[in-house]
Design a protein around this motif. Structure first.
Motif, PDB file in Angstrom:
ATOM      1  N   MET A   1      -2.714   1.071   4.316  1.00 39.91           N
ATOM      2  CA  MET A   1      -3.322   0.690   3.681  1.00 39.91           C
ATOM      3  C   MET A   1      -3.931   2.048   3.374  1.00 39.91           C
ATOM      4  SD  MET A   1      -4.475  -2.651   2.815  1.00 39.91           S
ATOM      5  CE  MET A   1      -2.294  -2.284   2.546  1.00 39.91           C
TER       6      MET A   1
ATOM      7  N   SER B   1       5.122   2.479   7.944  1.00 44.84           N
ATOM      8  CA  SER B   1       4.350   1.139   7.820  1.00 44.84           C
ATOM      9  C   SER B   1       5.307   0.557   8.921  1.00 44.84           C
ATOM     10  CB  SER B   1       4.548  -0.364   7.030  1.00 44.84           C
ATOM     11  OG  SER B   1       4.445   0.137   5.437  1.00 44.84           O
TER      12      SER B   1
ATOM     13  N   PHE C   1      -3.216   6.739   7.523  1.00 48.57           N
ATOM     14  CA  PHE C   1      -3.329   6.282   9.057  1.00 48.57           C
ATOM     15  C   PHE C   1      -2.904   7.454   9.884  1.00 48.57           C
ATOM     16  CE2 PHE C   1       0.668   5.563  10.575  1.00 48.57           C
ATOM     17  CZ  PHE C   1       1.839   5.373   9.596  1.00 48.57           C
TER      18      PHE C   1
ATOM     19  N   GLY D   1      -3.856   1.701   0.197  1.00 46.29           N
ATOM     20  CA  GLY D   1      -3.698   2.733  -0.366  1.00 46.29           C
ATOM     21  C   GLY D   1      -3.967   3.884  -1.291  1.00 46.29           C
ATOM     22  N   LYS D   2      -3.357   4.217  -1.060  1.00 45.43           N
ATOM     23  CA  LYS D   2      -3.318   4.591  -3.130  1.00 45.43           C
ATOM     24  C   LYS D   2      -2.690   4.203  -4.203  1.00 45.43           C
ATOM     25  CE  LYS D   2      -1.070   9.576  -4.531  1.00 45.43           C
ATOM     26  NZ  LYS D   2       0.472  10.122  -4.240  1.00 45.43           N
TER      27      LYS D   2
ATOM     28  N   LYS E   1       7.029   0.399  -5.319  1.00 46.02           N
ATOM     29  CA  LYS E   1       6.560  -0.766  -5.209  1.00 46.02           C
ATOM     30  C   LYS E   1       6.292  -1.637  -6.032  1.00 46.02           C
ATOM     31  CE  LYS E   1       5.446   1.790  -1.058  1.00 46.02           C
ATOM     32  NZ  LYS E   1       5.517   2.042   0.670  1.00 46.02           N
TER      33      LYS E   1
ATOM     34  N   GLY F   1       0.871  -0.884  -0.152  1.00 47.88           N
ATOM     35  CA  GLY F   1       0.464   0.031   0.480  1.00 47.88           C
ATOM     36  C   GLY F   1       0.910   1.089   0.300  1.00 47.88           C
ATOM     37  N   GLY F   2       0.549   2.332   0.542  1.00 48.46           N
ATOM     38  CA  GLY F   2       1.466   3.305   1.001  1.00 48.46           C
ATOM     39  C   GLY F   2       1.232   4.544  -0.197  1.00 48.46           C
ATOM     40  N   ALA F   3       1.749   5.702  -0.360  1.00 48.11           N
ATOM     41  CA  ALA F   3       1.894   6.261  -1.866  1.00 48.11           C
ATOM     42  C   ALA F   3       2.479   6.552  -2.495  1.00 48.11           C
ATOM     43  CB  ALA F   3       2.251   7.405  -1.025  1.00 48.11           C
ATOM     44  N   LYS F   4       3.881   5.058  -2.045  1.00 40.05           N
ATOM     45  CA  LYS F   4       4.922   5.594  -3.066  1.00 40.05           C
ATOM     46  C   LYS F   4       5.037   4.120  -4.424  1.00 40.05           C
ATOM     47  CE  LYS F   4       8.792   7.198   0.403  1.00 40.05           C
ATOM     48  NZ  LYS F   4       9.635   7.154   0.691  1.00 40.05           N
TER      49      LYS F   4
ATOM     50  N   GLY G   1      10.315  -0.450   5.165  1.00 42.15           N
ATOM     51  CA  GLY G   1       9.110   0.551   4.762  1.00 42.15           C
ATOM     52  C   GLY G   1       9.093   1.419   6.383  1.00 42.15           C
ATOM     53  N   GLY G   2       9.273   2.964   5.778  1.00 46.34           N
ATOM     54  CA  GLY G   2       9.139   4.284   7.174  1.00 46.34           C
ATOM     55  C   GLY G   2       7.953   4.099   7.233  1.00 46.34           C
TER      56      GLY G   2
HETATM   57  P1  ADP Z   1       6.327   3.235   4.061  1.00 47.35           P
HETATM   58  O1  ADP Z   1       6.919   4.637   4.328  1.00 47.35           O
HETATM   59  O2  ADP Z   1       5.769   2.193   3.997  1.00 47.35           O
HETATM   60  O3  ADP Z   1       7.190   2.337   2.081  1.00 47.35           O
HETATM   61  P2  ADP Z   1       5.051   4.797   2.138  1.00 47.35           P
HETATM   62  O4  ADP Z   1       5.807   6.204   1.822  1.00 47.35           O
HETATM   63  O5  ADP Z   1       4.520   4.204   0.311  1.00 47.35           O
HETATM   64  O6  ADP Z   1       4.632   4.020   2.183  1.00 47.35           O
HETATM   65  O7  ADP Z   1       3.527   4.961   2.314  1.00 47.35           O
HETATM   66  C1  ADP Z   1       3.252   6.304   2.875  1.00 47.35           C
HETATM   67  C2  ADP Z   1       1.889   7.214   3.075  1.00 47.35           C
HETATM   68  O8  ADP Z   1       1.007   6.920   2.593  1.00 47.35           O
HETATM   69  C3  ADP Z   1       1.414   7.535   4.359  1.00 47.35           C
HETATM   70  O9  ADP Z   1       2.283   9.366   4.847  1.00 47.35           O
HETATM   71  C4  ADP Z   1       0.274   7.468   3.862  1.00 47.35           C
HETATM   72  O10 ADP Z   1      -0.485   8.954   4.813  1.00 47.35           O
HETATM   73  C5  ADP Z   1      -0.492   7.876   2.507  1.00 47.35           C
HETATM   74  N1  ADP Z   1      -1.205   6.796   2.494  1.00 47.35           N
HETATM   75  C6  ADP Z   1      -2.045   5.712   2.467  1.00 47.35           C
HETATM   76  N2  ADP Z   1      -2.649   5.544   1.845  1.00 47.35           N
HETATM   77  C7  ADP Z   1      -3.403   6.619   1.257  1.00 47.35           C
HETATM   78  C8  ADP Z   1      -4.570   6.498   0.435  1.00 47.35           C
HETATM   79  N3  ADP Z   1      -5.434   6.455  -0.606  1.00 47.35           N
HETATM   80  N4  ADP Z   1      -4.497   8.288  -1.183  1.00 47.35           N
HETATM   81  C9  ADP Z   1      -2.681   9.153  -0.459  1.00 47.35           C
HETATM   82  N5  ADP Z   1      -2.358   8.668   0.505  1.00 47.35           N
HETATM   83  C10 ADP Z   1      -2.030   7.380   1.400  1.00 47.35           C
END
Ligand code: ADP
Ligand code: MG
Length: 350
Positions: A276, A309, A279, A200-201, A182, A175-178, A306-307
């Motif tokens: 997801m 997560s 959060f 997530g996004k 991924k 999930g997440g934004a990046k 992931g930071g």
């Molecule tokens: P990680 O650090 O675990 O690898 P990412 O940096 O890719 O994860 O993503 C984390 C960010 O994704 C969080 O700040 C969260 O708010 C954002 N996020 C999660 N779901 C969504 C969504 N549906 N739309 C926009 N932002 C989202």
């Protein structure tokens, strides 16, 4: 596929030696203080080992933040202070932020030579920076006898397990934004997984363009939709294909949470990267919390990377029930994509 491991610091003769250690002390700062010392604590076992085995001096270096040259906001002093509290030893020295020198990120040999100067050995324990070929992570490994630190090796062993013949079912949660960072892991690990749960996004993007062939994708069936990207926006739980025009899906819905939790409960191996939903805002945190609790309750081999997560897992209070929490974001993803990490490749094999 099994991962070739670099030789361990455990096998090095360090008695009376001056050892240069590249740790990952890149911690978050708040008002000039260390806000979370997890990475400092994670680097202690290697430093203790060197001191216990009689090293004459342990010279630790790390980058901190992303300064472009000298910038006092990113001075290493607070990190040095915290490390000194956790491990007080007059033989322990902490060098200034490596990125205060612009030659660091260019992997300039002259900077690597300055780091190596006067040292007998080099130990790389900075898994979180191992995907970067910088002077302190890669260049210097060619100038001194190089060894892998204990944390670096633990990361490689645990993440490496996911690249081998895993116990099944193997469930991936992403999930997440990046999203662009991924997709590579979904391509490489996804085709070997039994289910790939997406939130997530990423969920909306993959639904729009299902580009991953041969990956058993499980998209959310319902989402928490919001009228705007705002903590206090109007919200509605809707079917994933019925998000109102102009609204945004900011969390997975209650039915998807149950479906995902059931898949995770039945898994023997789980890798989770990316929250997801948004959060950080409690109204969009339920999906991420549900996954955190499900991964914690799963009695298979579970890995979170992931930071954000990792922060979610800590906020849910379940960190000690996860088999392995990776300290490296980008590095863990590159490793799982099957890419060689320059900081690891520069150390002779076992
Ligand atoms: P990680 O650090 O675990 O690898 P990412 O940096 O890719 O994860 O993503 C984390 C960010 O994704 C969080 O700040 C969260 O708010 C954002 N996020 C999660 N779901 C969504 C969504 N549906 N739309 C926009 N932002 C989202
Ligand atoms: Mg992140």
């Amino acid at each position: 596929m099994t991962l070739a491991l670099p030789r361990s610091v455990d096998a090095a003769d360090v008695d009376g030696k001056i050892v240069l250690v590249r740790s990952d002390l890149n911690v978050p700062l708040e008002d000039g203080r260390v806000a979370d010392d997890t990475r400092i604590r994670s680097s202690l076992p290697t430093l203790r080992l060197l001191l216990e085995r009689g090293a004459a001096e342990v010279r630790v270096c790390s980058h901190l933040g992303r300064p472009k040259g000298r910038d006092e906001r990113y001075a290493i002093a607070p990190v040095r202070g915290r490390l000194g509290e956790l491990l007080a030893d007059s033989r322990l020295q902490v060098l200034e932020n490596t990125r205060f020198d612009e030659r660091e990120t260019k992997n300039d040999p002259s900077f690597a030579r300055e780091l190596a100067d006067g040292c007998d050995l080099y130990v790389n324990d900075a898994f979180g920076s191992a995907h970067r070929a910088h002077a302190s992570t890669e260049g210097v490994a060619h100038l001194l006898p190089a060894y892998a630190g204990l944390l670096l090796l633990d990361e490689l062993r645990n993440l490496g397990t996911l690249l081998g013949a895993v116990d099944r079912p193997f469930v991936l949660v992403s999930g997440g934004a990046k999203v662009e960072d991924k997709v590579g892991v979904l391509e490489s690990l996804g085709s070997r997984a039994d289910a790939v749960l997406i939130g997530g996004k990423m969920a909306a993007e993959l639904a729009a363009q299902p580009l991953l062939e041969g990956v058993p994708l499980v998209l959310p069936t319902d989402v928490v939709a919001a009228s705007a990207f705002d903590a206090d926006a109007e919200t509605r739980v809707v079917s994933a294909d019925a998000v109102p025009e102009g609204w945004l899906g900011l969390d997975i819905g209650p039915r998807s949470r149950e479906d995902f939790a059931r898949e995770i409960a039945g898994a023997r191996t789980v890798f989770w990267n990316g929250p997801m939903g948004v959060f950080e805002w409690p109204r969009f945190a339920e999906g991420t919390l549900a996954v955190a609790h499900a991964v914690a309750a799963c009695d298979g081999f579970t890995v979170v990377g992931g930071g954000d997560s990792v922060r979610a897992v800590q906020e849910a209070g379940v960190a000690e029930r996860i088999s392995w929490i990776s300290t490296g974001g980008g590095a863990s993803l590159e490793l799982l994509e099957g890419r060689e990490l320059p900081g690891v490749a520069a150390i002779p094999a076992e």
